[in-house]
Motif scaffolding. Structure first.
Motif, PDB file in Angstrom:
ATOM      1  N   ASP A 396       3.144  -7.966 -17.280  1.00  0.00           N
ATOM      2  CA  ASP A 396       1.683  -8.116 -16.057  1.00  0.00           C
ATOM      3  C   ASP A 396       2.196  -8.725 -15.097  1.00  0.00           C
ATOM      4  OD1 ASP A 396       1.088  -8.095 -18.872  1.00  0.00           O
ATOM      5  OD2 ASP A 396      -0.011  -9.724 -19.169  1.00  0.00           O
ATOM      6  N   MET A 397       1.346  -7.823 -14.720  1.00  0.00           N
ATOM      7  CA  MET A 397       1.993  -7.744 -12.806  1.00  0.00           C
ATOM      8  C   MET A 397       0.525  -7.163 -11.769  1.00  0.00           C
ATOM      9  SD  MET A 397       6.625  -6.710 -12.588  1.00  0.00           S
ATOM     10  CE  MET A 397       5.876  -5.373 -13.216  1.00  0.00           C
ATOM     11  N   ILE A 398       1.083  -7.798 -10.770  1.00  0.00           N
ATOM     12  CA  ILE A 398       0.467  -7.267 -10.137  1.00  0.00           C
ATOM     13  C   ILE A 398       0.843  -6.988  -8.341  1.00  0.00           C
ATOM     14  CG2 ILE A 398      -1.633  -8.141 -10.758  1.00  0.00           C
ATOM     15  CD1 ILE A 398      -1.963  -9.904  -8.311  1.00  0.00           C
ATOM     16  N   ALA A 399       0.129  -5.937  -7.181  1.00  0.00           N
ATOM     17  CA  ALA A 399       0.808  -6.355  -6.091  1.00  0.00           C
ATOM     18  C   ALA A 399      -0.304  -6.410  -5.347  1.00  0.00           C
ATOM     19  CB  ALA A 399       1.676  -4.638  -6.126  1.00  0.00           C
ATOM     20  N   VAL A 400      -0.134  -6.637  -4.394  1.00  0.00           N
ATOM     21  CA  VAL A 400      -0.626  -6.618  -2.922  1.00  0.00           C
ATOM     22  C   VAL A 400      -0.046  -6.185  -1.786  1.00  0.00           C
ATOM     23  CG1 VAL A 400      -2.528  -8.474  -3.262  1.00  0.00           C
ATOM     24  CG2 VAL A 400      -0.440  -9.401  -2.100  1.00  0.00           C
ATOM     25  N   ASP A 401      -0.483  -6.512  -0.487  1.00  0.00           N
ATOM     26  CA  ASP A 401      -0.008  -5.385   0.448  1.00  0.00           C
ATOM     27  C   ASP A 401       0.354  -6.621   1.638  1.00  0.00           C
ATOM     28  OD1 ASP A 401      -0.099  -2.510   0.289  1.00  0.00           O
ATOM     29  OD2 ASP A 401      -2.632  -2.707   1.177  1.00  0.00           O
ATOM     30  N   GLY A 402      -0.259  -7.446   1.892  1.00  0.00           N
ATOM     31  CA  GLY A 402       0.615  -8.606   2.547  1.00  0.00           C
ATOM     32  C   GLY A 402       0.966  -9.448   2.232  1.00  0.00           C
ATOM     33  N   ASP A 403       1.416 -11.010   2.338  1.00  0.00           N
ATOM     34  CA  ASP A 403       2.242 -12.089   1.739  1.00  0.00           C
ATOM     35  C   ASP A 403       1.270 -13.531   1.629  1.00  0.00           C
ATOM     36  OD1 ASP A 403       3.455 -14.525   1.443  1.00  0.00           O
ATOM     37  OD2 ASP A 403       4.135 -14.562   3.271  1.00  0.00           O
ATOM     38  N   PRO A 404       0.673 -13.282   0.386  1.00  0.00           N
ATOM     39  CA  PRO A 404      -0.489 -14.465   0.041  1.00  0.00           C
ATOM     40  C   PRO A 404       0.009 -15.603  -0.101  1.00  0.00           C
ATOM     41  CG  PRO A 404       0.541 -13.257  -2.111  1.00  0.00           C
ATOM     42  CD  PRO A 404       1.185 -12.229  -0.947  1.00  0.00           C
ATOM     43  N   LEU A 405       1.414 -15.785   0.448  1.00  0.00           N
ATOM     44  CA  LEU A 405       1.210 -17.572   1.251  1.00  0.00           C
ATOM     45  C   LEU A 405       0.816 -17.736   2.152  1.00  0.00           C
ATOM     46  CD1 LEU A 405       4.686 -18.009  -0.505  1.00  0.00           C
ATOM     47  CD2 LEU A 405       3.419 -18.648  -1.640  1.00  0.00           C
ATOM     48  N   LYS A 406       1.012 -16.654   3.055  1.00  0.00           N
ATOM     49  CA  LYS A 406       0.387 -16.976   4.351  1.00  0.00           C
ATOM     50  C   LYS A 406      -0.721 -16.865   4.293  1.00  0.00           C
ATOM     51  CE  LYS A 406       4.535 -14.886   6.777  1.00  0.00           C
ATOM     52  NZ  LYS A 406       5.507 -14.229   7.800  1.00  0.00           N
ATOM     53  N   ASP A 407      -1.761 -15.778   4.061  1.00  0.00           N
ATOM     54  CA  ASP A 407      -2.764 -15.314   3.658  1.00  0.00           C
ATOM     55  C   ASP A 407      -3.225 -15.420   2.177  1.00  0.00           C
ATOM     56  OD1 ASP A 407      -5.247 -14.912   3.966  1.00  0.00           O
ATOM     57  OD2 ASP A 407      -5.080 -13.270   4.849  1.00  0.00           O
ATOM     58  N   VAL A 408      -3.767 -16.249   1.558  1.00  0.00           N
ATOM     59  CA  VAL A 408      -4.435 -16.221  -0.287  1.00  0.00           C
ATOM     60  C   VAL A 408      -4.921 -15.430  -0.315  1.00  0.00           C
ATOM     61  CG1 VAL A 408      -5.956 -18.038  -0.397  1.00  0.00           C
ATOM     62  CG2 VAL A 408      -3.750 -17.639  -1.944  1.00  0.00           C
ATOM     63  N   THR A 409      -6.408 -15.042   0.565  1.00  0.00           N
ATOM     64  CA  THR A 409      -7.006 -13.362   0.816  1.00  0.00           C
ATOM     65  C   THR A 409      -6.693 -12.651   0.520  1.00  0.00           C
ATOM     66  OG1 THR A 409      -7.587 -13.276   3.012  1.00  0.00           O
ATOM     67  CG2 THR A 409      -8.779 -14.916   2.142  1.00  0.00           C
ATOM     68  N   GLU A 410      -5.420 -12.193   0.308  1.00  0.00           N
ATOM     69  CA  GLU A 410      -4.891 -11.011  -0.348  1.00  0.00           C
ATOM     70  C   GLU A 410      -4.810 -10.819  -1.770  1.00  0.00           C
ATOM     71  OE1 GLU A 410      -3.579  -8.929   1.482  1.00  0.00           O
ATOM     72  OE2 GLU A 410      -2.858  -9.056   3.420  1.00  0.00           O
ATOM     73  N   LEU A 411      -5.341 -12.070  -2.449  1.00  0.00           N
ATOM     74  CA  LEU A 411      -5.343 -12.082  -3.430  1.00  0.00           C
ATOM     75  C   LEU A 411      -6.628 -11.614  -4.044  1.00  0.00           C
ATOM     76  CD1 LEU A 411      -3.154 -15.061  -4.874  1.00  0.00           C
ATOM     77  CD2 LEU A 411      -2.961 -12.773  -5.142  1.00  0.00           C
ATOM     78  N   ARG A 413      -7.290  -8.529  -2.939  1.00  0.00           N
ATOM     79  CA  ARG A 413      -7.581  -7.082  -2.300  1.00  0.00           C
ATOM     80  C   ARG A 413      -6.385  -6.946  -3.106  1.00  0.00           C
ATOM     81  NH1 ARG A 413      -8.519  -9.990   2.130  1.00  0.00           N
ATOM     82  NH2 ARG A 413      -7.009  -9.985   2.745  1.00  0.00           N
ATOM     83  N   VAL A 414      -6.223  -7.015  -4.775  1.00  0.00           N
ATOM     84  CA  VAL A 414      -5.106  -6.659  -5.419  1.00  0.00           C
ATOM     85  C   VAL A 414      -5.153  -5.072  -5.385  1.00  0.00           C
ATOM     86  CG1 VAL A 414      -4.429  -6.410  -7.885  1.00  0.00           C
ATOM     87  CG2 VAL A 414      -5.009  -8.755  -6.373  1.00  0.00           C
ATOM     88  N   LYS A 415      -4.311  -4.296  -5.162  1.00  0.00           N
ATOM     89  CA  LYS A 415      -3.477  -2.563  -4.469  1.00  0.00           C
ATOM     90  C   LYS A 415      -3.052  -2.338  -6.161  1.00  0.00           C
ATOM     91  CE  LYS A 415      -5.424  -3.579  -0.525  1.00  0.00           C
ATOM     92  NZ  LYS A 415      -6.328  -2.707  -0.256  1.00  0.00           N
ATOM     93  N   TRP A 416      -3.021  -2.690  -6.919  1.00  0.00           N
ATOM     94  CA  TRP A 416      -2.108  -1.845  -8.294  1.00  0.00           C
ATOM     95  C   TRP A 416      -2.131  -3.247  -9.764  1.00  0.00           C
ATOM     96  CZ3 TRP A 416       2.812  -3.840 -10.503  1.00  0.00           C
ATOM     97  CH2 TRP A 416       3.214  -2.625 -11.658  1.00  0.00           C
ATOM     98  N   VAL A 417      -2.007  -2.897 -10.334  1.00  0.00           N
ATOM     99  CA  VAL A 417      -2.101  -3.571 -11.539  1.00  0.00           C
ATOM    100  C   VAL A 417      -1.247  -2.802 -13.073  1.00  0.00           C
ATOM    101  CG1 VAL A 417      -3.942  -5.089 -13.393  1.00  0.00           C
ATOM    102  CG2 VAL A 417      -4.128  -4.738 -10.998  1.00  0.00           C
TER     103      VAL A 417
END
Length: 428
Positions: A396-411, A413-417
């Motif tokens: 069970d995995m997801i992917a985002v474009d940016g770094d959620p440790l720097k900008d948690v709002t990346e979560l 905008r999930v791009k792949w599941v």
């Protein structure tokens, strides 16, 4: 003939071995990405290689060999994280039909609404949820349909109807007395709550939910006052635990939180008026707090659109801002936190907006992510199945474009599941 027989005897095992190896390879998927988050220490692994066979992870790291013949999914520069977990959902409800409007929906229609919301939730990156309160056992039907592969959605623990006192938050308080309508989970007294706990388990509940205090979106009660007595709570918890189910208590404040913790619940939901004594008790008993905070922004802004009755809106305007102040203190005090949203009070699929609120209240992005991964998996009792990208856990995995440790709002905008080795949302 003997020579032929001997040759066949020697070749057949080799053919079987080759066929088995080929079958394993065709069931093998490798996911590659620029980086992968180790949620336990909050650090990135560069680059990411995850080997999956069927629905489980068999290897994960930066120096993992790609098996010959495996299907490769290359996510390029994306960031890979474990699938997220929401510990407080109501998949079979929407804001516009959650009891505020005059339109009554049949249970089959409610279940189909759940199918829609299950897809929205998993596509938002939440591959597991705990659904805590649904009439007509519609959440049980939804869970079973997902497990059977009939419906696309997250893994679920489901409570069925939440237990509550007559006239309490978990009762139906929106109809006139002549209709004689009560919530399915209503039970009063020690004997009745024992029977009701057994009943909801009989019909499929994998977690028990009860209302320890009043609530916001119900008529005639106060979120700061307790509802069930301590003896009633102890009976619910002991019976549920004896039958192998964890217990979640809706509790905004007052004695409700403290009594629920003393009764042995596994989590407190909302905790809007948690005080210093309540926080201390929760830490001592290792009871999880599941705050649901973003809903305050959405609900008040959209109250008119969903026809929220004025008495409920007035309560919301007081309780929900107060909740953030108290939850911030609980976070600072070290109360264990698991991620929850109360989705249905606002639209499903927006679950990821909760992370930014947790960060505003004092969490680091890494800590906020842990609430929806390792912490949530522990509260579910699934820490050996989900919550991190590790060997033998579900893929069970997801992917985002940016770094959620720097900008948690990346979560948001999930791009792949991926859930269980199957892509449920293709890379965008």
């Amino acid at each position: 003939m003997k020579r032929i027989g001997l040759a066949l005897a020697l070749v057949t095992p080799l053919m079987f071995s080759a066929h088995t190896a080929f079958a394993e390879q065709t069931n093998t998927i490798v996911v590659k990405a620029a980086r992968m988050l180790n949620v336990n220490d909050g650090k990135w692994v560069f680059p990411a290689v995850v080997v999956i066979r069927n629905d489980k992870i068999v290897a994960a790291g930066s120096n993992v060999a790609v098996p010959s013949g495996a299907k490769v999914i290359d996510l390029g520069n994306k960031s890979l994280l474990p699938g997220l977990i929401d510990m407080h959902t109501h998949l079979t409800a929407d804001p516009e039909n959650a009891g505020y409007s005059v339109v009554a929906l049949s249970m089959p229609r409610v279940a189909l609404i759940g199918a829609k919301n299950a897809r929205l939730t998993v596509e938002a990156g939440f591959t597991a949820v705990r659904d805590v309160g649904a009439e007509g056992y519609t959440d049980i039907a939804l869970r079973d349909a997902i497990d059977a592969g009939d419906v696309v959605g997250p893994r679920m623990l489901a409570s069925g109807p939440a237990l509550g006192i007559t006239g309490g938050h978990c009762d139906d308080t929106m109809h006139a007395p002549e209709y004689k309508i009560s919530g399915t989970g209503v039970a009063d007294g020690v004997d009745a709550v024992m029977k009701k706990t057994r009943e909801v388990i009989k019909y499929g509940a994998s977690v028990i939910k009860f209302c320890a205090t009043g609530g916001v979106l119900s008529f005639g009660d106060d979120p700061r006052t307790s509802q069930y007595t301590l003896d009633e709570m102890k009976t619910i918890v002991s019976e549920a635990h004896r039958l192998g189910r964890k217990v979640a208590a809706h509790a905004h404040g007052g004695d409700g939180i403290k009594n629920a913790v003393l009764a042995g619940v596994d989590s407190i939901e909302h905790g809007s008026y948690i005080d210093e004594e309540g926080a201390k008790l929760m830490k001592e008993h290792k009871t999880f707090l599941v705050p649901t905070l973003y809903l305050g922004d959405w609900l008040i802004a959209n109250a008119e659109a969903i026809k929220l009755p004025l008495p409920l809106l007035e309560k919301a305007k007081v309780v929900l801002p107060d909740a953030r102040k108290h939850i911030a203190k609980a976070i600072a005090a070290g109360v264990p936190i698991a991620f929850g949203t109360d989705s249905a009070v606002y639209p499903h699929g927006l679950n990821g907006r909760e992370f930014a609120v947790l960060v505003k209240l004092g969490m680091t992005p890494a800590d906020a992510i842990r609430t929806a991964t390792v912490n949530a998996s522990k509260l579910m009792g699934w820490e050996d199945k989900v919550g991190s990208i590790d060997k033998d856990k579900f893929a069970d995995m997801i992917a985002v474009d940016g770094d959620p440790l720097k900008d948690v709002t990346e979560l948001e905008r999930v791009k792949w599941v991926m859930k269980g080795g199957k892509v449920v949302k293709a890379a965008q």
